[in-house]
Design an enzyme around this catalytic site. Structure first.
Site, PDB file in Angstrom:
ATOM      1  N   ASP A   1       0.864  -1.159   0.000  1.00  7.71           N
ATOM      2  CA  ASP A   1       0.000   0.000   0.000  1.00  7.71           C
ATOM      3  C   ASP A   1       0.912   1.223   0.000  1.00  7.71           C
ATOM      4  OD1 ASP A   1      -2.231   1.614   0.442  1.00  7.71           O
ATOM      5  OD2 ASP A   1      -1.783   1.639   2.585  1.00  7.71           O
TER       6      ASP A   1
ATOM      7  N   THR B   1      -0.153   4.805   1.069  1.00  9.68           N
ATOM      8  CA  THR B   1      -0.405   5.725   2.173  1.00  9.68           C
ATOM      9  C   THR B   1      -0.247   5.014   3.511  1.00  9.68           C
ATOM     10  OG1 THR B   1      -2.024   6.692   0.748  1.00  9.68           O
ATOM     11  CG2 THR B   1      -2.019   7.412   3.033  1.00  9.68           C
TER      12      THR B   1
ATOM     13  N   GLU C   1      -8.800  14.180   7.478  1.00 10.38           N
ATOM     14  CA  GLU C   1      -9.795  15.067   8.061  1.00 10.38           C
ATOM     15  C   GLU C   1      -9.198  15.872   9.203  1.00 10.38           C
ATOM     16  OE1 GLU C   1     -13.289  12.877   9.130  1.00 10.38           O
ATOM     17  OE2 GLU C   1     -14.162  13.523   7.232  1.00 10.38           O
TER      18      GLU C   1
ATOM     19  N   ARG D   1      -1.385  14.784  -1.689  1.00 14.15           N
ATOM     20  CA  ARG D   1      -2.716  14.194  -1.757  1.00 14.15           C
ATOM     21  C   ARG D   1      -3.732  15.300  -1.912  1.00 14.15           C
ATOM     22  NH1 ARG D   1      -2.471   9.687   2.854  1.00 14.15           N
ATOM     23  NH2 ARG D   1      -4.697  10.014   2.993  1.00 14.15           N
TER      24      ARG D   1
ATOM     25  N   ARG E   1      -5.502   4.031  -8.456  1.00 14.20           N
ATOM     26  CA  ARG E   1      -6.953   4.114  -8.432  1.00 14.20           C
ATOM     27  C   ARG E   1      -7.596   2.790  -8.061  1.00 14.20           C
ATOM     28  NH1 ARG E   1      -7.843   9.256  -8.028  1.00 14.20           N
ATOM     29  NH2 ARG E   1      -7.489  10.511  -9.865  1.00 14.20           N
TER      30      ARG E   1
ATOM     31  N   ASP F   1      -1.553  -0.759   5.992  1.00 19.50           N
ATOM     32  CA  ASP F   1      -1.798  -0.291   7.346  1.00 19.50           C
ATOM     33  C   ASP F   1      -3.260   0.006   7.620  1.00 19.50           C
ATOM     34  OD1 ASP F   1      -1.950   1.975   5.730  1.00 19.50           O
ATOM     35  OD2 ASP F   1      -1.593   3.247   7.475  1.00 19.50           O
TER      36      ASP F   1
END
Lengths: 1054, 370
Positions: free
Chosen positions: A385, A387, A484, A579, A770, A796
């Protein structure tokens, strides 16, 4: 409504007790289970049968049981019954004791859980009871920081609006607080609740509350699941709905599929092979016996008389079974249990390793699955992965683009210390930590009359699911996703401070002005939707939407402005490895809202399919701006990837990000070299279509960008569609290059997938952009389907769980995104760069040790048994054992395997030190190529054992000194020569084993035992025995050591 | 060490659960211990085979093994051994008639004698063996056919022998003592040795019949029922003799110490041989004095009471005379094995030395194993 069949009557114990579930064997009666956890498997009565049943599922144990049965038939028992029974009992009891200990530990923890206190409403008010006494329909009182004992319907709390906060880290590993709110009607009294039957869906619940002829809908927002912890709420009251096994968390405790390793599968085949071989040899020897019985035996009066009763054919039949018994020691009985023990200890070594310990978060590495160690040494494909795995997932708000204007400077061009930080002293809520130094933005913000920018930050402050907790007069944000948190934090620094939220309102401080917004709806984020929206009422009704750029851009109004400049900004951002998230707004008419909310309510009642409705609402958006967040690479990632590549491991990166971001990260972490040719989109597609090899791709200079693999799952699960191997999203005219989409149906065109894998083999790296979680798993499946290589997935977050479960080995990183990946992984690490030592050192050692251990094991048992084959030629194929029976009995259990001989070398052996393994990564390729445990080598081992047995038989034959002891010496000598890495434990092991042998021989041959049971203890007179050994040992070991040393020496030189 | 390591794991496994139940308790660091064992840094000796270690090893092995081998070989060669086949399968053999007529049922003993000459005198104690070939004493059915309890003096086994002894368990409804096929097929030829003086007189050579069995066999494993002092014929009353025997077990010898189950000829026979062709110790000829050899050079005759039939299975009977040394009986193989191994080592050492000398410098720089 008909599916809501689970009836709960409040405070009606009698009703529920009557229907309590009782089960006897397989029969169940009643439907409400009690709240007692029984994770133990055995009771005093069932332990023996169940444990035996489990153990006899191993083919080797069954085999030995058959042998024991055969041995109890006097006519064919060539060996006394105890030769097999004692090792078998040893193995079974060791395993049994382990199970028993585990089960007792489980019982202990069960009773600890069951005895936790909670408050129950009775006629005399609340009384304290234990968890196990809780029953469906009970009303419970929970205090702050208490764990919820069963699935509860929240009735009321002491907080305003009957809110309560829970932490669900024990269920899904997410550490942020979540809100639950009680229905207004339940504050006073209630009677009856209907809900759906117990199921395992953690995030859905349907129920109806009936009260005064009114029906109130219940959903997951009203439910407190067992195992969650009440936080920030003084007292909450709840009605028990599901107890014990019916509760959601326990319904989720399914059996996870056990992963088996390549080596183990090979081993099982070998075991079957050994059985067949034993049968074959027994058959051949039985034929020999037939000839002997027909030709020679009639001449010898004693033999003729002894077998007189039987026909020769019957004697051959008996001999066949006799030899099956005699050759049975060739089956490595204690192998499995020793194998398991070696695995466990190898796993411990991983946990003990200081180099895999991260001091910052105090997390050591942990092998959650103890059966996969040797596969760590054979990984060919590493699927990572991006991120949080390659990157820190510690996000920094770098740039934004509002109304076509780019604010902030690229991180690369602007190191943090070069420009002075913004002066944010005007903002009382500022806590620092913003690495943003574009003064223009602040100026624009504070200047009156810049509605775009203000709206942008208002959107950031409103559109999220962050919880604010007040500590020392400042809000501390707790968010499910770090994005966020960063965005809300950035908004706070710049003056739009999110202060608090209730279920239907949010409070902001806008440049010092406190404002409350009514919160009408929250369209939450899922990995499929890749966006979230908030319907709020700041005066007029507005929908704020935040999400991935492609999702948002396709939902914009036709006449939106700034599209071009935004796209340009997006490009700039992705080149800087940032990002991006798009933020948009929509003004909603009251009428539309009312109509929509009714439809939503209806949908929630009936199907629960609200995605289409969400879709309807999130349309006609107006773009506010784009945020760009930097995610720094983790320490040591480039070095690790470079090392892994040298070790022959193919690194694939699967990410949900855009192609450009992925490629940039690829360059940054040295996955791609500057000269790499990128093969992507149309080029890749045509390459796959025409021929995989049509591309004259020079190895190492080609990177494959597999953009946008869409796996559409059709109704039948096996039907997988791969759609669009294209550079960019095809449907959106907004994207820069819109090539036509390609539908590739792998099920119908399997050669395409094969070609893709073949092509990827020539590539240096593969980036898949994607991708959704299920697509990540699809890629792993693709590799597993078309290659036989070992795959390893590392990730993760919750979005990597699929991939982690699908791969041969799943590694979870203890990241910021909760613990779901870790909970589903086989190994957990704190940092990506620990992978280097895990694979190159632990994996390599494990593979090497286990291969050598298994080969030695097979060698020692088969050479031991083969001697009997040669001896058969000297004793008329009669099945006479050559060794003394006690020696056979103790050989596998005591002398050579169990205590130390096999274990220690397989635990402490290092051919190359840890530093060496890391310095020369190419050493790892030995495991990737399966060069230490494959059929060819096994055949070699087998031939070697035949050679050994020949030497063992014919040397003593010539020396005229038949004694079993020579074999012992020999097998130990072989071990000594193979060890090649000596610690004091090894020396102790050898000494121990040898002394065990002599001790056991002395004891077993003592006159005392002979007088007790003359038939079983032959008593040979030990002293002469030992003297004989001294003479023959060197002559036996001599040739062997010579051949061994000679070959290795010659190999070195030539 | 292993055990403690394993239990440590069990504790580890329970830690997260325990802390989860008790909430966030005392924050104990999960940092692993920095011990040599856990970090897999135990001091170790890792022998790497290089020319520098292997070559001397080869030469040393060669230099040690060759002298040992030569020593063994010379010793073995100094042991004098004489073997004579008295089966009588040939027409020319003096025992031809006996061999043709002998069977288990023949009641009249057949006698024959064979003359032979010793070319060299036999010094010190001489061991006299009988050898049988093609007799599968290691056949499973045969080996099993005995009752160790009975032989150990167990009275109940005496009256009721083990089932393993079938079909040699009872005879005329009386239990056989000793039962079983091994005892039944006891070697019952009698061998006598005479020295023929140059002047023609026959002198019988005294043969020791005691001391031929293993001490442990004679004193532990084999015992007469009811101890040694009783009258054996009463002890064995109610038992039958093995069918092939000419006399009962208590009539094997007049000497009480050598009668019944503890008769040494019997014990020797009961220790079954491992190969179809074997030899068993029959008698010992004790050295008389230091002056004269035990068996001087000259002519001898071997007088045989021929009872044991072997022709049915094409067997051979031999008589062997041998002296012994510190390494046991004559055994050239052991010495030869040592010499072979030693020379192969030495030869390989030389070959490797040459190879090393020629090519050795090539890969000094590449120290990566494999």
């Amino acid at each position: 409504m008909e599916d809501l069949s689970w009836e709960v009557r409040a405070n009606n114990r009698l009703f529920h007790r009557k229907q309590r579930r009782r089960s006897c064997l397989c029969l169940h009666r009643g439907r409400y289970s009690d709240n007692v956890i029984r994770s133990y498997k055995y009771s005093a009565l069932t332990f023996l049968p169940l444990s035996l049943f489990e153990q006899f599922q191993r083919i080797a144990n069954i085999y030995f049981l058959c042998i024991v049965v055969l041995q109890s038939i006097p006519a064919i028992s060539t060996l006394p019954w105890y030769t097999t029974m004692i090792p078998l009992l040893t193995v079974l009891s060791v395993r049994g004791f382990k199970d028993l200990a585990d089960d007792l530990a489980r019982r202990h923890s069960d009773s600890q859980i069951n005895r936790q206190p909670c408050d129950l409403l009775t006629n005399e008010g609340f009384t304290s009871v234990q968890w196990k006494d809780v029953c469906v329909g009970d009303v419970l009182r929970l205090h702050k920081d208490q764990t919820v004992p069963a699935d509860l319907l929240l009735l009321t709390t002491t907080e305003p609006h009957s809110l309560c906060y829970i932490e669900t880290s024990d269920i899904d590993g997410e550490t942020n607080l979540k809100i639950r709110q009680a229905l207004a009607v339940t504050h006073q009294e209630l009677s009856q609740v209907w809900c759906e039957e117990p199921n395992s869906h953690l995030h859905s619940f349907k129920g109806v509350l009936e009260w005064r002829d009114m029906r109130h809908l219940l959903d997951t927002g009203h439910i407190l699941l067992r195992g969650t912890v009440l936080r920030n709420t003084r007292v909450a009251y709840g009605l028990t709905i599901y107890t014990g096994l019916d509760s959601k968390i326990l319904q989720n405790c399914g059996q996870t599929a056990v992963k088996t390793t390549q080596v183990e599968r090979t081993l099982n085949k070998v075991v079957v092979g050994i059985v067949l071989l034993v049968l074959l040899f027994a058959l051949l020897l039985a034929v020999g016996a037939g000839i002997f019985e027909a030709r020679v035996a009639p001449g010898i009066e004693a033999l003729a008389e002894l077998g007189g009763r039987y026909t020769p054919v019957y004697k051959v039949f008996l001999t066949f079974w006799g030899y099956i018994i005699l050759l049975s020691p060739s089956m490595p009985m204690s192998l499995y249990i020793t194998f398991e023990l070696v695995h466990v200890i190898h796993s411990l070594f991983i946990g003990w390793d200081l180099d895999l310990y991260d001091g910052g978060v105090d997390v050591p590495a942990h092998a959650r699955s103890t059966t996969l160690n040797e596969e760590l040494g054979q990984v060919r494909y590493l699927l990572s992965d991006k991120t949080g795995t390659l990157t820190e997932n510690r996000l920094i708000f770098r740039q934004c683009c509002v109304a076509g204007v780019l604010y902030g400077l690229l991180a690369v061009s602007c190191p943090p210390h070069s420009s002075p930080p913004l002066d944010l002293s005007w903002n009382p809520f500022s806590c620092g930590g913003l690495q943003f130094s574009d003064k223009r933005l602040v100026d624009t913000l504070r200047k009156p009359g810049s509605p775009d920018v203000r709206e942008f930050f208002k959107a950031l402050a409103l559109c999220h699911t962050v919880m604010a907790e007040w500590k020392d007069g400042a809000p501390v944000y707790q968010a499910a996703s770090p994005d966020e948190e960063t965005l809300v934090g950035a908004a706070r620094e710049l003056g739009w401070v999110f202060l608090s939220r209730t279920r239907d309102s949010m409070t902001l401080s806008e440049l010092g002005h406190r404002r409350q917004y009514q919160l009408l709806a929250l369209l939450d984020f899922t990995s499929q939707r890749r966006r979230m929206s908030v319907l709020g009422k700041p005066g007029e009704l507005k929908l704020y939407c935040k999400g991935a750029d492609i999702v948002i851009l396709e939902r914009l109004r036709k006449d939106s402005t700034y599209c071009e400049s935004t796209e340009k900004a997006l490009e700039v951002f992705s080149q800087g490895c940032l990002r991006t998230l798009c933020v948009a707004v929509r003004s909603v008419q009251e009428g539309l809202w009312e109509e929509w909310s009714r439809a939503l309510e209806l949908a929630a009642m009936t199907t629960g399919a609200s995605d289409d409705l969400y879709d309807n609402m999130e349309r006609e958006l107006t773009l506010l701006g784009v945020t760009a967040i930097e995610d720094q690479l983790q320490v040591g990632v480039p070095e690790t990837i470079a090392t892994l590549r040298q070790a022959g491991i193919k690194v694939w990166v699967l990410t949900g990000d855009k192609k450009e971001t992925a490629v940039n990260v690829g360059f940054a972490c040295r996955l791609l070299d500057p000269g790499t040719r990128l093969l992507q989109g149309e080029e890749l597609r045509s390459g796959l279509k025409t021929h995989g090899r049509a591309h004259e791709c020079r190895e190492g200079h080609l990177a494959l960008t597999l953009a946008d693999i869409l796996i559409l799952r059709a109704r039948s699960k096996r039907h997988i569609l791969y759609k669009g191997w294209t550079g960019n999203q095809s449907k959106h005219t907004t994207s820069s290059t819109p090539p036509p989409s390609l539908q590739v149906e792998f099920e119908e065109q399997p050669e395409l997938g094969k070609r893709f894998i073949a092509l990827s083999r020539q590539c240096q790296a593969v980036l898949c952009c994607r991708t959704t979680p299920s697509q990540k798993a699809g890629v792993v499946q693709l590799i597993r389907k078309y290659t036989s290589s070992i795959t390893m997935a590392i990730g993760d977050g919750a979005n990597d769980v699929n991939m982690i479960k699908t791969a041969h080995i799943g590694v979870g990183l203890n990241g910021l995104e909760g613990g779901q990946a870790v909970q589903n992984a086989d190994f957990s690490l704190a940092k990506f760069h620990f992978l280097r030592k895990l694979l190159l050192v632990h994996g390599r050692w494990s593979y090497r040790r286990i291969s050598v251990f298994l080969r030695y094991f097979l060698y020692k048992t088969s050479s031991f048994a083969f001697v009997h084959v040669w001896f058969a030629f000297c004793n008329g194929f009669s099945g006479q054992p050559m060794y003394e029976t006690w020696f056979i009995t103790l050989y596998t259990v005591l002398y050579t395997s169990f205590p130390v001989q096999c274990l220690l070398p397989s635990l402490s052996w290092q051919d190359v030190s840890a530093e060496g393994s890391l310095r020369w990564p190419s050493l790892y390729q030995l495991g990737v190529g399966r060069q230490l445990f494959n059929p060819r080598l096994l055949a070699g081992t087998f031939l070697y054992s035949i050679y050994t047995s020949l030497v063992l038989f014919f040397l003593p034959l010539s020396v005229f000194c038949f004694s079993a002891i020579d074999f012992q010496t020999f097998s130990i000598t072989v071990l000594i020569l193979q060890t090649g890495y000596w610690t004091m434990f090894n020396v102790a092991a050898i000494v121990f084993s040898m002394s065990m042998y002599f001790l056991a021989t002395l004891i077993l041959h003592s006159p005392l035992l002979h007088t007790i049971a003359p038939a079983d203890f032959y008593f040979l007179g030990t002293r002469r025995f030992l003297a004989a050994w001294h003479l023959t040992a060197p002559s036996l070991t001599g040739p062997h050591s010579v051949s061994n040393q000679g070959t290795s020496c010659i190999r070195r030189h030539l | 060490m292993m055990a403690s390591g394993y239990s440590a794991k069990e504790e580890d496994g329970h830690l997260p659960g325990a802390s989860g139940a008790a909430g966030s308790g005392v924050a104990k660091s999960k940092k692993p211990d920095n011990t040599a064992f856990k970090q897999q840094r135990l001091p170790a000796w890792q022998p790497i085979l290089t020319a520098g270690t292997v070559l001397p090893a080869f030469f040393v092995i060669g230099l040690i093994f060759i002298p040992i081998g030569i020593g063994l070989y010379v010793t073995s060669n100094n042991i004098k051994e004489f073997e004579i086949d008295y089966t009588g399968a040939d027409m020319s053999s003096p025992c031809f008639n006996c061999s043709q007529s002998s069977s288990w049922n023949s009641t009249w003993p057949c006698r024959c004698s064979i003359a032979f000459t010793l070319d060299q005198p036999f010094e010190s104690n001489v061991f006299m063996y009988y050898g049988l070939s093609n007799f599968y004493q290691n056949h499973r059915r045969y080996v099993k056919s005995r009752d160790d309890s009975q032989l150990n003096g167990d009275k109940s086994s005496l009256k009721n022998p083990s089932k393993e002894c079938e079909p040699y368990r009872t005879s005329d409804n009386k239990p056989i003592a000793p039962c079983g096929a091994i005892a039944n097929s006891l070697f019952n030829d009698t061998l006598e040795l005479f020295y023929i003086d140059p002047n023609g007189t026959r002198t019988q050579i005294p043969l020791m019949k005691k001391g031929i069995a293993w001490w442990t066999d004679k004193h532990v494993k084999f015992r007469n029922p009811g101890g040694t002092n009783l009258n054996l014929s009463t002890v064995f009353q109610g038992t039958a003799k093995p069918v092939n025997w000419h006399k009962s077990v208590y009539e094997l010898d007049a000497d009480l110490e050598n009668n019944g189950f503890i008769n040494e000829d019997f014990i020797v026979w009961m220790r079954t041989a491992a190969l179809p062709t074997f030899r068993k110790l029959y008698r010992i000829i004790q050295k008389k004095s230091n002056m004269t050899p035990t068996l001087p050079r000259g002519n001898y005759t071997l007088d045989i009471t021929y009872n044991y039939p072997v022709l049915s299975f094409e067997g051979r009977k031999r008589m062997i005379l041998s002296t012994i040394s510190w390494m046991g009986g004559k055994n050239p193989f052991l010495g030869l094995a040592y010499i072979t191994v030693g020379s192969v080592c030495f030869f390989l050492g030389v070959v490797l030395l040459i190879i090393h000398h020629k090519y050795g410098n090539r890969n000094n720089s590449a120290d990566i194993p494999n």
